[in-house]
Each structure stands twice: as structure tokens, then as C-alpha cells.
Design a protein around this motif. Structure first.
Motif, PDB file in Angstrom:
ATOM      1  N   LEU A  16      -1.840  26.460  87.918  1.00 49.22           N
ATOM      2  CA  LEU A  16      -0.443  26.354  87.153  1.00 49.22           C
ATOM      3  C   LEU A  16      -0.630  26.879  85.693  1.00 49.22           C
ATOM      4  CD1 LEU A  16       2.366  25.496  87.618  1.00 49.22           C
ATOM      5  CD2 LEU A  16       1.505  23.382  86.983  1.00 49.22           C
ATOM      6  N   PHE A  17      -1.645  26.608  85.112  1.00 49.64           N
ATOM      7  CA  PHE A  17      -1.828  26.904  83.780  1.00 49.64           C
ATOM      8  C   PHE A  17      -1.821  28.421  83.632  1.00 49.64           C
ATOM      9  CE2 PHE A  17      -4.318  27.726  79.917  1.00 49.64           C
ATOM     10  CZ  PHE A  17      -3.689  26.945  79.199  1.00 49.64           C
ATOM     11  N   THR A  18      -2.831  29.095  84.432  1.00 51.57           N
ATOM     12  CA  THR A  18      -2.965  30.523  84.736  1.00 51.57           C
ATOM     13  C   THR A  18      -1.471  31.281  84.739  1.00 51.57           C
ATOM     14  OG1 THR A  18      -5.044  29.957  85.530  1.00 51.57           O
ATOM     15  CG2 THR A  18      -4.408  32.344  85.131  1.00 51.57           C
ATOM     16  N   GLY A  19      -0.821  30.473  85.655  1.00 52.71           N
ATOM     17  CA  GLY A  19       0.551  31.344  85.966  1.00 52.71           C
ATOM     18  C   GLY A  19       1.354  31.277  84.970  1.00 52.71           C
ATOM     19  N   VAL A  20       1.572  30.123  84.126  1.00 48.45           N
ATOM     20  CA  VAL A  20       2.267  29.879  82.948  1.00 48.45           C
ATOM     21  C   VAL A  20       1.888  30.830  81.995  1.00 48.45           C
ATOM     22  CG1 VAL A  20       2.951  28.435  81.183  1.00 48.45           C
ATOM     23  CG2 VAL A  20       2.960  27.617  83.528  1.00 48.45           C
ATOM     24  N   THR A  21       0.542  30.935  81.398  1.00 46.75           N
ATOM     25  CA  THR A  21       0.139  31.920  80.489  1.00 46.75           C
ATOM     26  C   THR A  21       0.426  33.316  80.693  1.00 46.75           C
ATOM     27  OG1 THR A  21      -1.994  31.594  81.381  1.00 46.75           O
ATOM     28  CG2 THR A  21      -1.360  30.374  79.345  1.00 46.75           C
ATOM     29  N   ASP A  22       0.385  33.677  82.056  1.00 49.54           N
ATOM     30  CA  ASP A  22       0.307  34.955  82.395  1.00 49.54           C
ATOM     31  C   ASP A  22       1.652  35.422  82.341  1.00 49.54           C
ATOM     32  OD1 ASP A  22      -2.489  35.084  83.211  1.00 49.54           O
ATOM     33  OD2 ASP A  22      -2.102  35.450  85.319  1.00 49.54           O
ATOM     34  N   ASN A  23       2.390  34.479  82.857  1.00 49.89           N
ATOM     35  CA  ASN A  23       4.075  35.034  82.350  1.00 49.89           C
ATOM     36  C   ASN A  23       4.496  35.140  81.300  1.00 49.89           C
ATOM     37  OD1 ASN A  23       5.727  35.264  84.974  1.00 49.89           O
ATOM     38  ND2 ASN A  23       4.576  33.360  85.572  1.00 49.89           N
ATOM     39  N   MET A  28       5.548  38.602  76.463  1.00 50.99           N
ATOM     40  CA  MET A  28       5.364  38.820  75.086  1.00 50.99           C
ATOM     41  C   MET A  28       4.975  40.473  75.009  1.00 50.99           C
ATOM     42  SD  MET A  28       5.664  36.284  73.357  1.00 50.99           S
ATOM     43  CE  MET A  28       5.541  37.001  71.815  1.00 50.99           C
ATOM     44  N   ILE A  29       4.690  41.020  75.995  1.00 51.56           N
ATOM     45  CA  ILE A  29       4.311  42.263  76.209  1.00 51.56           C
ATOM     46  C   ILE A  29       5.532  43.206  75.919  1.00 51.56           C
ATOM     47  CG2 ILE A  29       3.285  44.201  77.267  1.00 51.56           C
ATOM     48  CD1 ILE A  29       0.768  42.527  77.884  1.00 51.56           C
TER      49      ILE A  29
ATOM     50  N   ALA B 300      19.694  37.830  77.865  1.00 54.93           N
ATOM     51  CA  ALA B 300      18.307  37.439  78.029  1.00 54.93           C
ATOM     52  C   ALA B 300      17.726  37.468  79.264  1.00 54.93           C
ATOM     53  CB  ALA B 300      18.170  36.078  77.270  1.00 54.93           C
ATOM     54  N   ILE B 301      18.696  37.017  80.254  1.00 54.16           N
ATOM     55  CA  ILE B 301      18.229  37.104  81.544  1.00 54.16           C
ATOM     56  C   ILE B 301      18.068  38.399  82.082  1.00 54.16           C
ATOM     57  CG2 ILE B 301      19.108  36.321  84.038  1.00 54.16           C
ATOM     58  CD1 ILE B 301      20.065  33.634  82.809  1.00 54.16           C
ATOM     59  N   SER B 302      18.963  39.080  81.701  1.00 55.55           N
ATOM     60  CA  SER B 302      19.027  40.530  81.927  1.00 55.55           C
ATOM     61  C   SER B 302      17.888  41.502  81.547  1.00 55.55           C
ATOM     62  CB  SER B 302      20.378  41.596  81.469  1.00 55.55           C
ATOM     63  OG  SER B 302      21.395  40.970  82.225  1.00 55.55           O
ATOM     64  N   PHE B 303      17.185  40.934  80.261  1.00 45.80           N
ATOM     65  CA  PHE B 303      16.186  41.592  80.014  1.00 45.80           C
ATOM     66  C   PHE B 303      14.808  41.368  80.830  1.00 45.80           C
ATOM     67  CE2 PHE B 303      12.127  41.014  77.344  1.00 45.80           C
ATOM     68  CZ  PHE B 303      12.047  42.282  76.706  1.00 45.80           C
ATOM     69  N   LEU B 304      14.740  40.451  81.669  1.00 45.46           N
ATOM     70  CA  LEU B 304      13.692  39.996  82.635  1.00 45.46           C
ATOM     71  C   LEU B 304      13.554  41.213  83.431  1.00 45.46           C
ATOM     72  CD1 LEU B 304      14.227  36.544  83.728  1.00 45.46           C
ATOM     73  CD2 LEU B 304      12.809  37.134  82.007  1.00 45.46           C
ATOM     74  N   ARG B 305      14.393  42.088  83.696  1.00 51.21           N
ATOM     75  CA  ARG B 305      14.060  43.288  84.564  1.00 51.21           C
ATOM     76  C   ARG B 305      13.185  44.247  83.777  1.00 51.21           C
ATOM     77  NH1 ARG B 305      18.535  47.409  86.996  1.00 51.21           N
ATOM     78  NH2 ARG B 305      17.114  48.913  87.873  1.00 51.21           N
TER      79      ARG B 305
END
Lengths: 186, 375
Positions: A16-23, A28-29, B300-305
Motif C-alpha cells: 500500500l505504501f509503495t502504491g501511495v508514494t508512486d502515485n 508531482m512529476i 483539478a480532476i481534469s488534470f489527472l489526464r
């Protein structure tokens, strides 16, 4: 005996932790590039990349040099090039007609590999550095012998400005105005 | 009484201002801007330009208007095999229903401008959530009526997604009601005040709500049944022209309506503006603040694309049932703990009789006069 069915399971990567940090890292990117974009596009008809000599663009036939060896038609991997028979005057007795074979090309099939140009023993085939020509219908893409000998009209070069492209680590695509592309010395 | 007063009374009559101007007009505008923003933001992140050639100075904004015009004048092709009446009616009713939550939520604390009488306003959150569950029915109807294996499979996939998100959306948006102890949206917003917004007090509920909104409106990681760039568009494969535009725009309008409820109950509603007396302070400013917050959530939700690829159906269901539903239950638990600790104090709004209801049952002159006396 039928093969035995085996249920395959993929190993789960991380928890779970890896999933959250990956998302979060992906978001951020995304935000980073949203704030500070690096664009790789060029505004195509207004700007176009300058093509170097030796670019494998459209293929043109110099009929005078052709010796009808048919090597080009034989090497063509997509069978775009075919030989046709054309009546020509006899070289020694001009009033007599003989048939000679010349290549014609079908640009629906051509993959611009350049094998025909490479194999031509007399350099009767050559590339021009155009690659973006638009046709109204498919029939225009069959070039007959007359069309095959003329260099195509390059409309983009009349409208746009040529640029030279560099890929920069920091700024993405850098466009430098190309010089010396035109024949008139600009 | 001047002409201006009459005009103001007509414009700020809650059904007109709230449902037609902010609801339909605002949602249409937001749909266009959201589609444009979605494409431009994705292009910016993915190192492209995005829509550009129609109106380069506006960044290609008019491209979407041109698209809308094209949809409007395109020929609507109705195949011979479809079930004619539901095929035609489903997208229209679906879009009409998707902006209906605007008709029941209050956008101000001033009771003169509530869209419902105070007795019904006690249940406004329940009403809004109940109405927001209606539009997916028409998506399934659209898929079924098109009478085509692809659309029926698309409709079934849509049904899977709906079953997954509906519980999350309702539970996560009801968590503030548990903390405050009331279904009245006005009470919930006033309990939040300036600083104690539920996005800070209960971030799990906000996270679950955002995921549920994205799932319900096919925002990008969950764009599973109707994958717009592909040939088979889920339940809408057979649709063309304005009917397809209604289906596509309806998703954005539903996103906006959900964002409206979320911005009221989780993002502090009309605060930092404190509604007072009069049209401007009492109704115009608070409603615009709420709509601006909803628009921000939508964008903000549209930005997820720009960031996510598309999940598979099983991945989305796995996420919804195994991860987000327990998260929502945790949010409910958190809300219960906060209610036990008494972190927010419910503020009873003064429930004066709703002025505009008199409008409906009285002669025309009287109605305007009566309404203006409340301005």
C-alpha cells in the motif's frame, strides 16, 4: 492428453505504501512539467525541420541513365516498383521502334527504404529530400513514367521557414533557424 | 419599484439564477473550459502544444467552440436496429438530470434565497446525493437501446463502475453530516466556518470523494467504458452529432455538479464570504465563490489526464472495493470520533419563511412585489 490448466498469478509489486508514494511521485512529476514545460513540438506548416543531404525522401528517375536492368524492381521489399514496357527509338536506326523497360513507382506501397537507389548501377534513381506531399486521392499515388522523372513541387518550403532542431537536456527542443537551405543564398 | 428591481428579482429568483444561469450556463461553460484545460494540460505535461490553430492567441480556446458547433450541425444518424425512443431520450434526460443537484443545494446562508422551503432544506444533502445517482441509469439505458453487442458490453462495464463508485461517493460526502449531526447543507457549511474545513478535519473523506467523482464521470484513470480516443466508445458507440455531444458533455456537467456538492460540504462552501443582506452580499458573491471552488475541483480532476494512463476494469474495481471503500469507512470512523469530541459546533440557521414560495401561489404582480420586499 489435454494440457493441464495452470492459474498464473503475477507477483504483486510493493504494498500500500509503495502504491501511495508512486502515485504521489507521478502527480508531482506531472505538476513539475505543468509549471515548467519542455515542448518538443514544432508549428509544422509555418516551421519545418531542415532535411540534410542524403535524406531518403521521394525517389526520382533519370530516364537517360536507365539501362533497364530491373534491379530496382527486384530488390524492392514492398513491391512498390514495377517495370513497364515503353516503345523508344532504336539507338542506331532512329526510325525503328524498340520496347525498353523502365521502372515506375506506387507510393501507396513505398516504404522509403532506399534499396532501389542503392542498387542502381548507373545512379539513374536518386532521392530528393522531400517527404511530406499530400494527395487528393489514391490514384495520384501511382506515378507514371512522366511524373516519375519530375521532382515534386514542395509547397511547405514556400510557406514555412526551415529550422534546425537540437534536443537540449534542460530546455527540451531547441529550434535554430537553418541557414543556407534556400538556393538563393539566404 | 423600478425596472432594475424587477430585473434583479427575475434574475435572482433561485430557480433561474441557480439552475439556469449558474447551473446550465455555468456548467456548459465549465464543460468547454474543462475539455480545453484537459487537453492543454495533458499536452503541456507530455511535451506537446495541444489545441492551437483555431485562435492561436487564446491558446486554442475557440477550438472547443468550433467543435461544439460542428456537433450541433452534424447529421444525427440513427441506425435502423436501435430501440428508437430510449435511444433518442436517454442522452437528453441524462444531461438534464445531471445538473439537477443545482436545484436543491443552497448557495447562501440567507434563507430568502434558498431554493427549497426550510423544512425540505433539512434534507438537502440527502436530496442532492439521491439526485446525483440518477444519471448513470440513462447511460445504461443508452447502451441497451443501441442494441449492439459492443454497446451492451459497454453498458455492463459502466454498471460495474457505477456499483463501485456509488457507495464511496455517498458515504464520503455524508461523513461531514455525521460530524455536524445534520443533513442541512447550510448547517454543515456554517459549522465549518473560516478555518475548520472538512478537507483539513477529514482528508480521507475528501480523497475518497475525489476518487469517486473521477470514477463516476469517467475522468482519466477510470475512463474505462467510454474511452473517447478509441473507435468503440462504450455505450455511445452508435451515437453521432449532438446526441454524442450531449453524452460527452454530460459527463463534464456531472463532474461539475458533484464538485459543487463536494465544495459545499468539504471545502467550506461560501466561506470566506459571509452572506449578509441584499442581493450582492447575500446571494451573488457567496454563490460565485461556491461555483469557483467547484470549478477548481473540476479542473483539478481534469488534470489527472496528464498524469495517469487508463486502468483496466479489474484494476479499477479492485481499487474501489478493496482500497477506497475501507478508506471511506475509515473516514466515517474519523467523522464519528470528531463528532464525539465535538470539534465543530453546529450552528442552526435562522429559518425565516421562504419568500419565493409565495411567488408560486400568488398572482403575478404580488409575487414580484413580495419577492422584492425580501431583497
Amino acid at each position: 492428453m489435454p494440457p493441464k490448466a495452470v492459474a498464473k498469478t503475477l507477483p504483486r509489486r510493493g504494498g500500500l505504501f509503495t502504491g501511495v508514494t508512486d502515485n504521489l511521485a507521478a502527480l508531482m512529476i506531472g505538476l513539475k512539467y505543468f509549471v515548467n514545460p519542455r515542448r518538443f513540438s514544432i508549428y509544422y506548416p509555418k516551421e519545418y525541420p531542415e532535411l540534410r543531404q542524403g535524406y531518403r525522401g521521394f525517389i526520382i528517375l533519370n530516364k537517360a541513365k536507365c539501362i533497364s536492368c530491373a534491379a530496382c524492381a527486384r530488390i524492392c521489399p514492398s513491391a512498390a516498383m514495377k517495370m513497364i514496357r515503353v516503345p523508344v527509338p532504336h539507338p542506331k536506326e532512329p526510325e525503328k521502334k524498340v520496347t525498353k523497360q523502365f521502372p515506375v513507382i506506387n507510393y501507396q506501397r513505398c516504404i522509403f527504404c532506399g534499396y532501389c537507389v542503392d542498387i542502381c548501377p548507373t545512379e539513374a534513381l536518386y532521392h530528393v529530400n522531400y517527404h511530406d506531399i499530400v494527395y487528393d486521392n489514391l490514384a495520384e499515388m501511382f506515378w507514371d513514367l512522366e511524373t516519375f522523372q519530375k521532382e515534386p513541387e514542395y509547397k511547405t518550403a514556400l510557406e514555412g521557414t526551415p529550422v534546425r532542431l537540437l534536443i537540449h537536456e534542460e530546455y527540451g527542443l531547441v529550434k535554430i533557424p537553418a541557414r543556407g537551405v534556400r538556393e538563393d543564398g539566404e | 419599484m423600478s425596472v432594475l428591481d424587477v430585473l434583479l428579482a427575475i434574475i435572482f429568483y433561485p430557480p433561474i439564477w441557480q439552475l439556469l444561469i449558474l447551473g446550465f450556463g455555468g456548467a456548459l461553460l465549465i464543460a468547454i473550459v474543462a475539455v480545453w484545460f484537459e487537453r492543454k494540460a495533458a499536452a503541456r505535461v507530455q511535451r506537446r502544444i495541444g489545441p492551437y490553430w483555431a485562435s492561436p492567441r487564446l491558446g486554442g480556446l475557440l477550438h472547443l467552440v468550433a467543435d461544439m458547433m460542428r456537433y450541433m450541425f452534424q447529421q444525427v444518424i440513427i441506425p435502423r436496429t436501435v430501440d428508437y425512443f430510449p435511444f433518442l431520450v436517454a442522452p437528453i434526460v441524462g444531461m438534464a438530470v445531471s445538473i439537477l443537484p443545482f436545484a436543491v443545494v443552497p448557495l447562501t446562508a440567507n434563507p430568502s434565497y434558498w431554493p427549497l422551503p426550510p423544512g425540505l432544506m433539512e434534507y438537502s444533502l440527502l436530496l442532492a446525493l439521491a439526485i446525483s445517482t440518477l444519471p448513470p441509469i440513462f447511460l445504461i439505458v443508452a447502451g441497451w437501446a443501441a442494441n449492439n453487442p459492443f454497446t451492451i458490453v459497454g453498458g455492463v462495464r459502466e454498471a460495474f463502475i457505477i456499483l463501485a463508485y456509488e457507495l464511496i461517493a455517498i458515504l464520503s460526502l455524508l461523513a461531514p453530516a455525521i460530524t455536524v449531526g445534520s443533513f442541512n447543507i447550510v448547517e454543515i457549511v456554517q459549522a465549518q466556518g473560516f478555518f475548520k474545513w472538512f478537507i483539513i478535519l477529514n482528508p480521507l473523506a475528501f480523497l475518497a470523494a475525489v476518487i469517486a467523482i473521477a470514477m463516476s464521470t469517467s475522468a482519466f484513470p477510470f475512463e474505462i467504458p467510454e474511452s473517447e480516443p478509441e473507435v468503440v466508445a462504450g455505450p455511445f458507440t452508435e451515437y453521432s452529432g449532438i446526441l454524442y455531444a450531449l453524452n460527452m458533455g454530460g459527463a463534464y456537467m456531472r463532474r461539475f455538479a458533484f464538485s459543487l456538492i463536494a465544495s459545499l460540504v468539504l471545502l467550506g462552501g461560501w466561506y470566506p464570504v459571509v452572506p449578509g443582506e441584499g442581493v450582492v452580499m447575500g446571494y451573488l458573491l457567496p454563490s460565485l465563490v461556491v461555483v469557483a471552488k467547484a470549478a477548481l475541483v473540476t479542473l483539478a480532476i481534469s488534470f489527472l489526464r496528464a498524469v495517469y494512463g487508463r486502468y483496466r476494469l479489474d484494476q479499477a474495481l479492485d481499487l474501489a472495493w478493496r482500497l477506497v471503500l475501507p478508506l471511506t469507512l475509515l473516514a466515517i470512523l474519523l467523522a464519528l470520533i470528531e463528532a464525539y469530541l465535538g470539534i465543530v459546533q453546529p450552528v442552526k440557521p435562522d429559518a425565516a419563511p421562504c419568500k419565493y414560495l409565495l411567488l408560486i401561489y400568488s398572482p403575478r404582480e404580488l409575487l414580484v412585489l413580495d419577492y422584492i420586499s425580501g431583497l
